[in-house]
Design an enzyme around this catalytic site. Structure first.
Site, PDB file in Angstrom:
ATOM      1  N   ARG A 185     135.132  63.299  74.841  1.00 44.38           N
ATOM      2  CA  ARG A 185     134.287  64.463  74.530  1.00 44.38           C
ATOM      3  C   ARG A 185     133.226  64.131  73.481  1.00 44.38           C
ATOM      4  O   ARG A 185     132.139  64.712  73.507  1.00 44.38           O
ATOM      5  CB  ARG A 185     135.148  65.633  74.065  1.00 44.38           C
ATOM      6  CG  ARG A 185     135.874  66.256  75.233  1.00 44.38           C
ATOM      7  CD  ARG A 185     136.614  67.506  74.833  1.00 44.38           C
ATOM      8  NE  ARG A 185     136.999  68.242  76.009  1.00 44.38           N
ATOM      9  CZ  ARG A 185     138.085  68.991  76.112  1.00 44.38           C
ATOM     10  NH1 ARG A 185     138.888  69.127  75.082  1.00 44.38           N
ATOM     11  NH2 ARG A 185     138.345  69.627  77.231  1.00 44.38           N
TER      12      ARG A 185
ATOM     13  N   LYS B 238     148.780  77.619  90.449  1.00 43.92           N
ATOM     14  CA  LYS B 238     148.839  79.024  90.866  1.00 43.92           C
ATOM     15  C   LYS B 238     147.656  79.468  91.717  1.00 43.92           C
ATOM     16  O   LYS B 238     146.505  79.188  91.391  1.00 43.92           O
ATOM     17  CB  LYS B 238     148.860  79.909  89.631  1.00 43.92           C
ATOM     18  CG  LYS B 238     150.145  79.829  88.857  1.00 43.92           C
ATOM     19  CD  LYS B 238     150.055  80.798  87.712  1.00 43.92           C
ATOM     20  CE  LYS B 238     151.311  80.799  86.874  1.00 43.92           C
ATOM     21  NZ  LYS B 238     151.054  81.440  85.594  1.00 43.92           N
TER      22      LYS B 238
ATOM     23  N   GLY C 102     139.567  69.992  84.253  1.00 42.27           N
ATOM     24  CA  GLY C 102     141.023  70.123  84.122  1.00 42.27           C
ATOM     25  C   GLY C 102     141.796  68.909  84.608  1.00 42.27           C
ATOM     26  O   GLY C 102     141.419  67.758  84.369  1.00 42.27           O
TER      27      GLY C 102
ATOM     28  N   GLY D 105     138.853  75.996  81.738  1.00 43.75           N
ATOM     29  CA  GLY D 105     138.700  77.426  82.019  1.00 43.75           C
ATOM     30  C   GLY D 105     137.243  77.799  82.275  1.00 43.75           C
ATOM     31  O   GLY D 105     136.945  78.627  83.152  1.00 43.75           O
TER      32      GLY D 105
HETATM   33  P1  AMP Z   1     146.220  73.820  87.304  1.00 42.62           P
HETATM   34  O1  AMP Z   1     146.062  73.842  85.813  1.00 42.62           O
HETATM   35  O2  AMP Z   1     146.339  75.152  87.933  1.00 42.62           O
HETATM   36  O3  AMP Z   1     145.180  72.927  87.961  1.00 42.62           O
HETATM   37  O4  AMP Z   1     147.633  73.165  87.581  1.00 42.62           O
HETATM   38  C1  AMP Z   1     147.930  71.853  87.264  1.00 42.62           C
HETATM   39  C2  AMP Z   1     149.415  71.692  87.271  1.00 42.62           C
HETATM   40  O5  AMP Z   1     149.923  72.047  88.548  1.00 42.62           O
HETATM   41  C3  AMP Z   1     149.854  70.281  86.996  1.00 42.62           C
HETATM   42  O6  AMP Z   1     150.513  70.237  85.760  1.00 42.62           O
HETATM   43  C4  AMP Z   1     150.801  69.982  88.148  1.00 42.62           C
HETATM   44  O7  AMP Z   1     152.001  69.335  87.747  1.00 42.62           O
HETATM   45  C5  AMP Z   1     151.113  71.352  88.715  1.00 42.62           C
HETATM   46  N1  AMP Z   1     151.532  71.272  90.121  1.00 42.62           N
HETATM   47  C6  AMP Z   1     150.858  70.729  91.141  1.00 42.62           C
HETATM   48  N2  AMP Z   1     151.592  70.791  92.267  1.00 42.62           N
HETATM   49  C7  AMP Z   1     152.754  71.374  91.960  1.00 42.62           C
HETATM   50  C8  AMP Z   1     153.924  71.691  92.700  1.00 42.62           C
HETATM   51  N3  AMP Z   1     154.012  71.407  93.996  1.00 42.62           N
HETATM   52  N4  AMP Z   1     154.936  72.303  92.049  1.00 42.62           N
HETATM   53  C9  AMP Z   1     154.829  72.575  90.729  1.00 42.62           C
HETATM   54  N5  AMP Z   1     153.759  72.299  89.980  1.00 42.62           N
HETATM   55  C10 AMP Z   1     152.729  71.700  90.586  1.00 42.62           C
END
Ligand code: AMP
Length: 410
Positions: free
Chosen positions: A40, A206, A367, A390
């Site tokens: 950064r 999610k 991210g 974010g």
């Molecule tokens: P995000 O911040 O929404 O991009 O989510 C990233 C996180 O999603 C990472 O820490 C991953 O370990 C988690 N992730 C990805 N695939 C899965 C899965 N199949 N089950 C649980 N966590 C997951």
């Protein structure tokens, strides 16, 4: 609309307040805080060099961590001033206050082309409250406000929106830095009229975090590839079983609405047809995974959790990516932090880089996908990696970001 940048104004001898994103990972080593990753800081160098070469007197404001209005010594920006000085090859003064007499005196001492870093703005609760009096103090006697902190632009804080309001009210100038300009170009303009086919890859934990992005991109994309845990909510919507996978049962209707919209608009919408699965066991409140294997079925058995996309899905996703003109990727395909479940994410990362080498434009929406690319050693082989987390998501949703909004249009 494109924003004015530091290249559009004359900075010679001007007093500048620049908001930068120096929220760098640090760890205690032998009693002193050390910077683990200076990406950064490096990312701001083009903006800072351009301003100092123009002879501006530059005061830098930034936050580090979440000290919640308290002076937390481990969240001091002092180590950042030292590192920045090494990287930019000139002295960087540091003031252990961000407002008040000490900060005013330090700013007054700056010569043309000089740099001063103020202490963590989040040592004051007024920062996150966007307190107007605090913003006025922070603005000092700056004639120009430069925002180069895209990662903080989605928050209406004193150092992002507040100081811009102060400068705008007194006839000062508010422009973007060069890093912010690139973020707005790639996450904004480039995706407005993408080279086709436009392939969007979304993963992560999610559906609820990214549904607005999915909805907006369904208006623009030719293909959407879904991996990560969010795929299981789509699986539920399609009537498949998901075992113990991470799902949002209350978002099945939202997932169904996205599937319907894709069908109506003729957008190809792929979810994994096979998965890597594992048996989760809870130990001291944390999950450990055992007995991992490929599940070559749309349905996931009862007692297992989907932890990555399977090899067939990875191949199908990669062949779509190979034919893309523009690629936007946000979110890992599995729990990539565990190398047993990183195969799908790394296969996608490799495919994105190969497509880029063959002429596609690849934009990584911040991210964990950035972390995954860097972990695979492929960070320099994509067209653009966003520095926002974010902020990138909110911008991709089509929302106005307060820190961007306040800057002058071209
Ligand atoms: P995000 O911040 O929404 O991009 O989510 C990233 C996180 O999603 C990472 O820490 C991953 O370990 C988690 N992730 C990805 N695939 C899965 C899965 N199949 N089950 C649980 N966590 C997951």
């Amino acid at each position: 609309m494109a924003k004015r940048t530091i290249n559009d104004i004359d900075l010679r001898g001007k007093r500048v307040l620049a908001r930068v994103d120096y929220n760098v990972p640090m760890a205690d080593k032998d009693g002193a805080m050390r910077i683990n990753d200076d990406t950064r800081i490096r990312a701001t160098l083009p903006t800072l060099q351009s301003m100092t070469e123009s002879g501006a007197k530059v005061v830098l404001a930034a936050h580090l961590g979440r000290p919640k209005g308290e002076r937390v010594p481990s969240m001091s920006l002092r180590p950042v001033a030292d590192r920045l000085s090494e990287l930019i090859g000139q002295p960087v003064a540091f003031c252990d206050q961000c407002v008040g007499q000490a900060a005013t005196d330090a700013a007054a001492k700056l010569e043309d082309g000089g740099l001063l870093l103020l202490e963590n703005v989040r040592y004051h609760a007024e920062e996150e409250a966007n307190d107007p009096a605090f913003a006025k103090q922070l603005a000092g006697d700056a004639e120009v406000f430069v925002n180069d902190a895209f990662g903080a632009a989605h928050r209406a804080h004193a150092s992002t929106a507040g100081v811009a309001a102060v400068l705008n009210a007194r006839g000062g100038q508010c422009v973007s830095g060069l890093l912010m300009e690139r973020e707005l170009q790639f996450l904004g303009d480039e995706l407005e009229s993408p080279e086709r086919p436009f392939v969007v890859i979304l993963g992560g934990a999610k559906v609820s975090d990214k549904i607005k992005v999915i909805d907006r991109l369904l208006d623009k994309a030719d293909t959407i590839l879904i991996g990560g845990a969010m795929a299981y909510t789509f699986k539920l919507a399609k009537g498949f079983t998901v075992g113990k996978s991470l799902v949002e049962r209350d978002k099945v209707d939202v997932a169904q609405a996205a599937l319907d919209k894709a069908a109506k608009r003729g957008v190809q919408f792929l979810i994994p047809s096979d998965n890597v699965i594992a048996v989760p066991t809870e130990i001291d409140g944390r999950f450990a995974f055992g007995d991992h294997r490929v599940n070559d079925s749309e349905n996931i058995p009862d007692n297992v959790e989907g932890v990555d996309i399977g090899p067939k899905s990875a191949e199908a996703f990669c062949s779509v990516i190979a034919g893309a003109g523009t690629i936007l990727w946000n979110g890992p395909m599995g729990i990539f932090e565990d190398e047993r479940f990183a195969g799908g994410t790394f296969a996608v990362a490799k495919a994105v880089c190969e497509a880029t080498a063959n002429g596609a434009k690849s934009i990584i929406g911040g991210g964990d996908s950035v972390k995954a690319l860097n972990k695979a050693g492929l960070g320099d082989q994509v067209t653009f990696m966003s520095t926002g987390g974010g902020a990138s998501l909110e911008f991709l949703e089509g929302r106005e970001l307060p820190g961007v909004d306040a800057l002058a249009d071209k």
